[in-house]
Design a protein around this motif. Structure first.
Motif, PDB file in Angstrom:
ATOM      1  N   LYS A 148       0.795  -1.235   0.000  1.00 50.37           N
ATOM      2  CA  LYS A 148       0.000   0.000   0.000  1.00 50.37           C
ATOM      3  C   LYS A 148       0.827   1.286   0.000  1.00 50.37           C
ATOM      4  O   LYS A 148       0.312   2.336  -0.339  1.00 50.37           O
ATOM      5  CB  LYS A 148      -0.920   0.023   1.221  1.00 50.37           C
ATOM      6  CG  LYS A 148      -1.947  -1.071   1.244  1.00 50.37           C
ATOM      7  CD  LYS A 148      -2.947  -0.917   2.362  1.00 50.37           C
ATOM      8  CE  LYS A 148      -2.307  -1.049   3.716  1.00 50.37           C
ATOM      9  NZ  LYS A 148      -3.278  -1.078   4.818  1.00 50.37           N
ATOM     10  N   TYR A 149       2.087   1.212   0.395  1.00 46.83           N
ATOM     11  CA  TYR A 149       2.865   2.438   0.595  1.00 46.83           C
ATOM     12  C   TYR A 149       3.889   2.700  -0.502  1.00 46.83           C
ATOM     13  O   TYR A 149       4.799   3.501  -0.314  1.00 46.83           O
ATOM     14  CB  TYR A 149       3.560   2.389   1.961  1.00 46.83           C
ATOM     15  CG  TYR A 149       2.597   2.092   3.083  1.00 46.83           C
ATOM     16  CD1 TYR A 149       1.617   3.015   3.438  1.00 46.83           C
ATOM     17  CD2 TYR A 149       2.634   0.878   3.754  1.00 46.83           C
ATOM     18  CE1 TYR A 149       0.719   2.742   4.448  1.00 46.83           C
ATOM     19  CE2 TYR A 149       1.744   0.606   4.775  1.00 46.83           C
ATOM     20  CZ  TYR A 149       0.786   1.529   5.119  1.00 46.83           C
ATOM     21  OH  TYR A 149      -0.109   1.259   6.123  1.00 46.83           O
ATOM     22  N   VAL A 150       3.757   2.019  -1.636  1.00 49.01           N
ATOM     23  CA  VAL A 150       4.698   2.191  -2.732  1.00 49.01           C
ATOM     24  C   VAL A 150       3.958   2.422  -4.043  1.00 49.01           C
ATOM     25  O   VAL A 150       2.746   2.217  -4.131  1.00 49.01           O
ATOM     26  CB  VAL A 150       5.649   0.974  -2.858  1.00 49.01           C
ATOM     27  CG1 VAL A 150       6.485   0.791  -1.601  1.00 49.01           C
ATOM     28  CG2 VAL A 150       4.888  -0.299  -3.186  1.00 49.01           C
ATOM     29  N   THR A 151       4.715   2.812  -5.062  1.00 42.70           N
ATOM     30  CA  THR A 151       4.142   3.044  -6.386  1.00 42.70           C
ATOM     31  C   THR A 151       5.146   2.628  -7.459  1.00 42.70           C
ATOM     32  O   THR A 151       6.352   2.569  -7.203  1.00 42.70           O
ATOM     33  CB  THR A 151       3.742   4.526  -6.559  1.00 42.70           C
ATOM     34  OG1 THR A 151       3.127   4.690  -7.842  1.00 42.70           O
ATOM     35  CG2 THR A 151       4.930   5.458  -6.458  1.00 42.70           C
ATOM     36  N   LEU A 152       4.630   2.377  -8.652  1.00 47.31           N
ATOM     37  CA  LEU A 152       5.483   2.141  -9.823  1.00 47.31           C
ATOM     38  C   LEU A 152       5.533   3.385 -10.705  1.00 47.31           C
ATOM     39  O   LEU A 152       6.017   3.324 -11.831  1.00 47.31           O
ATOM     40  CB  LEU A 152       4.959   0.951 -10.642  1.00 47.31           C
ATOM     41  CG  LEU A 152       5.070  -0.414  -9.974  1.00 47.31           C
ATOM     42  CD1 LEU A 152       4.419  -1.489 -10.841  1.00 47.31           C
ATOM     43  CD2 LEU A 152       6.520  -0.767  -9.686  1.00 47.31           C
ATOM     44  N   GLU A 153       5.059   4.504 -10.180  1.00 40.53           N
ATOM     45  CA  GLU A 153       5.099   5.756 -10.929  1.00 40.53           C
ATOM     46  C   GLU A 153       6.432   6.451 -10.652  1.00 40.53           C
ATOM     47  O   GLU A 153       6.729   6.795  -9.507  1.00 40.53           O
ATOM     48  CB  GLU A 153       3.932   6.648 -10.520  1.00 40.53           C
ATOM     49  CG  GLU A 153       2.582   6.043 -10.880  1.00 40.53           C
ATOM     50  CD  GLU A 153       1.442   6.929 -10.449  1.00 40.53           C
ATOM     51  OE1 GLU A 153       1.349   8.068 -10.962  1.00 40.53           O
ATOM     52  OE2 GLU A 153       0.664   6.487  -9.584  1.00 40.53           O
TER      53      GLU A 153
ATOM     54  N   SER B   1       8.224   5.699  -4.891  1.00 42.16           N
ATOM     55  CA  SER B   1       8.433   4.989  -6.152  1.00 42.16           C
ATOM     56  C   SER B   1       9.498   3.904  -6.013  1.00 42.16           C
ATOM     57  O   SER B   1      10.582   4.144  -5.479  1.00 42.16           O
ATOM     58  CB  SER B   1       8.845   5.945  -7.264  1.00 42.16           C
ATOM     59  OG  SER B   1       9.060   5.202  -8.457  1.00 42.16           O
ATOM     60  N   LEU B   2       9.174   2.724  -6.514  1.00 39.66           N
ATOM     61  CA  LEU B   2      10.135   1.622  -6.538  1.00 39.66           C
ATOM     62  C   LEU B   2      11.106   1.760  -7.702  1.00 39.66           C
ATOM     63  O   LEU B   2      12.082   1.027  -7.780  1.00 39.66           O
ATOM     64  CB  LEU B   2       9.385   0.290  -6.640  1.00 39.66           C
ATOM     65  CG  LEU B   2       8.441  -0.019  -5.483  1.00 39.66           C
ATOM     66  CD1 LEU B   2       7.722  -1.347  -5.727  1.00 39.66           C
ATOM     67  CD2 LEU B   2       9.179  -0.027  -4.156  1.00 39.66           C
ATOM     68  N   LEU B   3      10.836   2.700  -8.591  1.00 37.84           N
ATOM     69  CA  LEU B   3      11.651   2.886  -9.791  1.00 37.84           C
ATOM     70  C   LEU B   3      12.600   4.063  -9.610  1.00 37.84           C
ATOM     71  O   LEU B   3      12.650   4.972 -10.415  1.00 37.84           O
ATOM     72  CB  LEU B   3      10.736   3.089 -10.998  1.00 37.84           C
ATOM     73  CG  LEU B   3       9.711   1.978 -11.215  1.00 37.84           C
ATOM     74  CD1 LEU B   3       8.808   2.301 -12.395  1.00 37.84           C
ATOM     75  CD2 LEU B   3      10.369   0.630 -11.375  1.00 37.84           C
ATOM     76  N   LYS B   4      13.376   4.016  -8.552  1.00 35.33           N
ATOM     77  CA  LYS B   4      14.348   5.075  -8.296  1.00 35.33           C
ATOM     78  C   LYS B   4      15.653   4.750  -9.023  1.00 35.33           C
ATOM     79  O   LYS B   4      15.845   3.608  -9.480  1.00 35.33           O
ATOM     80  CB  LYS B   4      14.539   5.276  -6.800  1.00 35.33           C
ATOM     81  CG  LYS B   4      14.979   4.064  -6.028  1.00 35.33           C
ATOM     82  CD  LYS B   4      14.866   4.293  -4.529  1.00 35.33           C
ATOM     83  CE  LYS B   4      15.538   3.212  -3.745  1.00 35.33           C
ATOM     84  NZ  LYS B   4      16.934   3.338  -3.514  1.00 35.33           N
ATOM     85  N   PRO B   5      16.572   5.719  -9.178  1.00 32.65           N
ATOM     86  CA  PRO B   5      17.788   5.489  -9.961  1.00 32.65           C
ATOM     87  C   PRO B   5      18.597   4.257  -9.553  1.00 32.65           C
ATOM     88  O   PRO B   5      19.090   3.536 -10.416  1.00 32.65           O
ATOM     89  CB  PRO B   5      18.586   6.772  -9.745  1.00 32.65           C
ATOM     90  CG  PRO B   5      17.545   7.811  -9.497  1.00 32.65           C
ATOM     91  CD  PRO B   5      16.459   7.108  -8.719  1.00 32.65           C
ATOM     92  N   SER B   6      18.727   3.981  -8.263  1.00 30.45           N
ATOM     93  CA  SER B   6      19.495   2.803  -7.833  1.00 30.45           C
ATOM     94  C   SER B   6      18.645   1.543  -7.799  1.00 30.45           C
ATOM     95  O   SER B   6      19.131   0.467  -7.448  1.00 30.45           O
ATOM     96  CB  SER B   6      20.107   3.047  -6.452  1.00 30.45           C
ATOM     97  OG  SER B   6      19.093   3.219  -5.484  1.00 30.45           O
TER      98      SER B   6
END
Length: 183
Positions: free
Chosen positions: A136-141, A147-152
């Motif tokens: 509930k506390y994350v996103t793929l945006e 966001s789980l799609l961060k640079p690292s």
């Protein structure tokens, strides 16, 4: 004349009802899958593929569907970790739990949970698991908070033992037995 008026009114109601039904159906679909999908390949300590997870952006979090095999039967902690590196055999390269809001670990911790805390996986006696959950506390945006799609990058980790849902920092869930990079 009355019959024609009634027929026209009935037709208008049917058109409006049809439009309302379509809007409701569209809203239901939007609250289901609303965006990005990612497939995460899960690997064991020696790099062998043991399964996969499918992540789907929902209106209220990220749905995770996991299928894996060759695991020890029983309960296993399952978490999102802060770095997208899965170097075996111990997967310490994945860092700690994903915790951008600086909470404490665990669903039962009054100062928690981490954004990356997930329910335990229940592995059957044949070493397989299939599970579904919503983080509930994350996103793929990209670029959004959580966001789980961060640079690292980020990763999914399966631990050797069960998560007790309260002990900081990792719920006493033991070593890391599988890892998958979220990219």
């Amino acid at each position: 004349m009355r019959k024609q008026v009634w027929t026209a009114a009935a037709a208008a109601v049917l058109v409006l009802t049809g439009t309302a039904c379509q809007a409701k159906e569209d809203a239901v679909n939007a609250s289901a899958a609303v965006g990005a999908k990612r497939i995460v390949e899960l690997a064991g300590p020696n790099g062998e593929k043991i399964g996969k997870a499918e992540l789907t952006q929902m209106s209220k979090g990220v749905h995770i569907h996991v299928e894996a095999s060759n695991l020890v039967p029983g309960k296993h902690g399952f978490h999102i970790h802060e770095t997208g590196l899965c170097e075996g055999p111990d997967f310490k390269s994945a860092g700690g739990h994903y915790n951008p809001t600086n909470k404490k670990h665990g669903f039962e911790n009054p100062k928690g949970p981490h954004s990356g805390d997930l329910p335990n996986l229940s592995v059957s006696t044949d070493g397989t698991v299939t599970a579904d959950m919503v983080a509930k506390y994350v996103t793929l945006e990209e670029g959004k908070p959580g966001s789980l799609l961060k640079p690292s990058g980020t990763s999914l980790i399966i631990h050797a033992g069960p998560d007790d849902y309260k002990t900081d920092p990792a719920g006493n869930s033991g070593g890391r037995v599988a890892c998958g990079r979220i990219q």
